[in-house]
Design a protein around this motif. Structure first.
Motif, PDB file in Angstrom:
ATOM      1  N   TYR A 282     -10.590  36.780 -53.750  1.00 53.32           N
ATOM      2  CA  TYR A 282     -10.856  36.145 -52.680  1.00 53.32           C
ATOM      3  C   TYR A 282      -9.795  36.117 -51.599  1.00 53.32           C
ATOM      4  O   TYR A 282      -8.554  35.654 -51.998  1.00 53.32           O
ATOM      5  CB  TYR A 282     -11.260  34.727 -52.986  1.00 53.32           C
ATOM      6  CG  TYR A 282     -10.910  33.453 -52.190  1.00 53.32           C
ATOM      7  CD1 TYR A 282     -10.170  32.586 -52.632  1.00 53.32           C
ATOM      8  CD2 TYR A 282     -11.513  33.442 -50.840  1.00 53.32           C
ATOM      9  CE1 TYR A 282      -9.813  31.409 -51.661  1.00 53.32           C
ATOM     10  CE2 TYR A 282     -11.201  32.540 -49.895  1.00 53.32           C
ATOM     11  CZ  TYR A 282     -10.391  31.330 -50.510  1.00 53.32           C
ATOM     12  OH  TYR A 282     -10.081  30.473 -49.599  1.00 53.32           O
TER      13      TYR A 282
ATOM     14  N   PRO B 198     -15.643  31.372 -47.873  1.00 50.50           N
ATOM     15  CA  PRO B 198     -14.818  32.831 -48.020  1.00 50.50           C
ATOM     16  C   PRO B 198     -15.572  33.837 -47.179  1.00 50.50           C
ATOM     17  O   PRO B 198     -16.652  33.872 -46.986  1.00 50.50           O
ATOM     18  CB  PRO B 198     -15.008  33.066 -49.535  1.00 50.50           C
ATOM     19  CG  PRO B 198     -16.470  32.378 -49.683  1.00 50.50           C
ATOM     20  CD  PRO B 198     -16.324  31.240 -49.039  1.00 50.50           C
TER      21      PRO B 198
ATOM     22  N   SER C  42     -15.603  36.794 -48.391  1.00 48.47           N
ATOM     23  CA  SER C  42     -16.232  37.595 -49.157  1.00 48.47           C
ATOM     24  C   SER C  42     -16.479  36.937 -50.389  1.00 48.47           C
ATOM     25  O   SER C  42     -15.775  35.997 -50.927  1.00 48.47           O
ATOM     26  CB  SER C  42     -15.639  39.035 -49.434  1.00 48.47           C
ATOM     27  OG  SER C  42     -14.383  38.459 -49.815  1.00 48.47           O
ATOM     28  N   SER C  43     -17.399  37.584 -51.413  1.00 45.81           N
ATOM     29  CA  SER C  43     -17.396  36.922 -52.600  1.00 45.81           C
ATOM     30  C   SER C  43     -16.424  37.465 -53.713  1.00 45.81           C
ATOM     31  O   SER C  43     -15.738  38.713 -53.216  1.00 45.81           O
ATOM     32  CB  SER C  43     -19.057  37.424 -53.236  1.00 45.81           C
ATOM     33  OG  SER C  43     -19.973  36.758 -52.322  1.00 45.81           O
TER      34      SER C  43
ATOM     35  N   MET D 297     -20.305  34.056 -51.915  1.00 43.88           N
ATOM     36  CA  MET D 297     -19.785  33.566 -50.926  1.00 43.88           C
ATOM     37  C   MET D 297     -20.918  32.622 -50.126  1.00 43.88           C
ATOM     38  O   MET D 297     -20.471  31.839 -49.479  1.00 43.88           O
ATOM     39  CB  MET D 297     -19.186  34.758 -49.762  1.00 43.88           C
ATOM     40  CG  MET D 297     -20.550  35.536 -49.326  1.00 43.88           C
ATOM     41  SD  MET D 297     -20.063  37.053 -48.343  1.00 43.88           S
ATOM     42  CE  MET D 297     -19.722  36.296 -46.823  1.00 43.88           C
TER      43      MET D 297
ATOM     44  N   SER E 165     -22.367  28.087 -51.280  1.00 47.93           N
ATOM     45  CA  SER E 165     -21.281  29.016 -51.334  1.00 47.93           C
ATOM     46  C   SER E 165     -20.576  28.308 -52.774  1.00 47.93           C
ATOM     47  O   SER E 165     -19.712  27.403 -52.771  1.00 47.93           O
ATOM     48  CB  SER E 165     -20.156  28.846 -50.491  1.00 47.93           C
ATOM     49  OG  SER E 165     -18.898  29.763 -50.706  1.00 47.93           O
TER      50      SER E 165
END
Ligand SMILES: O=C(O)C[C@@](O)(CF)CCOP(=O)(O)OP(=O)(O)O
Length: 324
Positions: free
Chosen positions: A17, A28, A30-31, A154, A161
């Motif tokens: 992250y 975030p 992205s995941s 995300m 999330s």
């Protein structure tokens, strides 16, 4: 009255992250995916007490200053509000993690605080709800609600999330943590990732690449393909650090001994020992390895590092309530 303490373990991201799409809600860009570790954890209790003047926060038995206490108060208010509680709280937290040394102590700290606040407010939150609350304290805390391998999805908004458990990692997985130094780092993850998102020309490439890494590492975990999982882990961590080098001003958390550790991992791999490194927002190096190889790897590191700098961790479990 028996004091209820909540224990949360820290986690080390294999898919990182690094960057938010929403600073206030800590959403975030992205995941990510991590491994929860048994060796590092935080124990926290929260007790509401009307005889207190205001929230009182002890960390490692030391009364904390206004700034640190305000951060905890703001987080606690997320729980007081739905519970209809306005009383001040006594918060006691003990970190069994070298604080702010790139060992993601905010992960275990905020997850444990979320669990303790949930108990004190009698909200009876589900693990998913706890993950949503923990995220508001610190992004990596989202993942410490669960044990083993954990994915922080995300999501599309604040409500979806959260983290989900992927695998309990009980297939000969271990991590050797090389504590290059446990001093408080100069640039927090929060500042470091913000600066990277805002100024690094490599950031968009990172986002495209890490999404694919996550898909591939989940396949590797499902197949218990340790080598594939390790290769993706090492590559993903280096790409994260690559984005920092392109930030303005350029950012690097590495110290000479970080590179010594990385070189030694490569050397061990050439000798046939399957191990891979990853680094976070600090100089410390985490070596992903087979648990059955961890003592052998530690012995090799002990030739260049002091024994107290070398900690073997097994996969850890999720949030747990202890009764003192
Ligand atoms: O853990 C990872 O995925 C990678 C990192 O550890 C850095 F390498 C990021 C941790 O960031 P965190 O401290 O959670 O930031 P916050 O949301 O601003 O509090």
């Amino acid at each position: 009255m028996t004091e209820k303490i909540v224990r949360a373990h820290t986690n080390i991201a294999l898919i990182k992250y690094w960057g938010k799409r929403d600073e206030a809600l800590i959403l975030p860009a992205s995941s990510s995916l991590s491994l929860t570790l048994d060796a590092f954890y935080t124990d926290t209790s929260v007790t509401f007490d009307n005889s207190l003047q205001s929230d009182t926060f002890y960390l490692n038995d030391r009364l904390q200053n206004k700034t640190a206490t305000e951060k905890v108060s703001t987080f606690l208010n997320l729980f007081r509000k739905p519970a209809g509680i306005s009383s001040p709280a006594l918060i006691k937290s003990t970190n069994f993690v070298p604080t702010a040394a790139g060992l993601a102590s905010s992960a275990s700290g905020m997850a444990a605080l979320a669990g303790a606040a949930n108990l004190a407010c009698h909200l009876q939150l589900t693990q998913r709800e706890l993950s949503l609350y923990a995220r508001r304290g610190s992004g990596s805390a989202t993942r410490s609600i669960y044990g083993g391998f954990v994915e922080w999805q995300m999501g599309t908004c604040a409500a979806d999330s959260y983290a989900v458990p992927i695998d309990d990692a009980d297939w000969d997985i271990g991590m050797l943590v090389v504590v290059v130094n446990s001093r408080k780092k100069e640039m927090s993850s929060r500042e470091g990732m913000k600066n990277t998102v805002e100024t690094s020309p490599f950031y968009t490439g990172w986002l495209d690449s890490t999404a694919n890494d996550l898909i591939e590492i989940k396949k590797a975990i499902r197949l218990q393909d340790f080598q594939k999982m390790g290769e993706i882990t090492e590559s993903n961590g280096m790409k994260m650090h690559g984005t920092m080098l392109g930030a303005n001003p350029p950012l690097s958390y590495w110290e000479p001994d970080s590179v010594v550790a990385m070189q030694l991992v490569r050397q061990l791999r050439q000798e046939g020992i399957s191990c891979y490194f990853t680094m976070d927002a600090g100089p410390n190096v985490k070596v992903l390895c087979r648990l059955t190889d961890s003592e052998k790897i530690k012995a090799r590191f002990a030739k260049q590092f002091n024994p107290e700098q070398l900690i073997i961790a097994k996969p850890g479990e999720g949030l747990k309530v202890l009764t003192k």
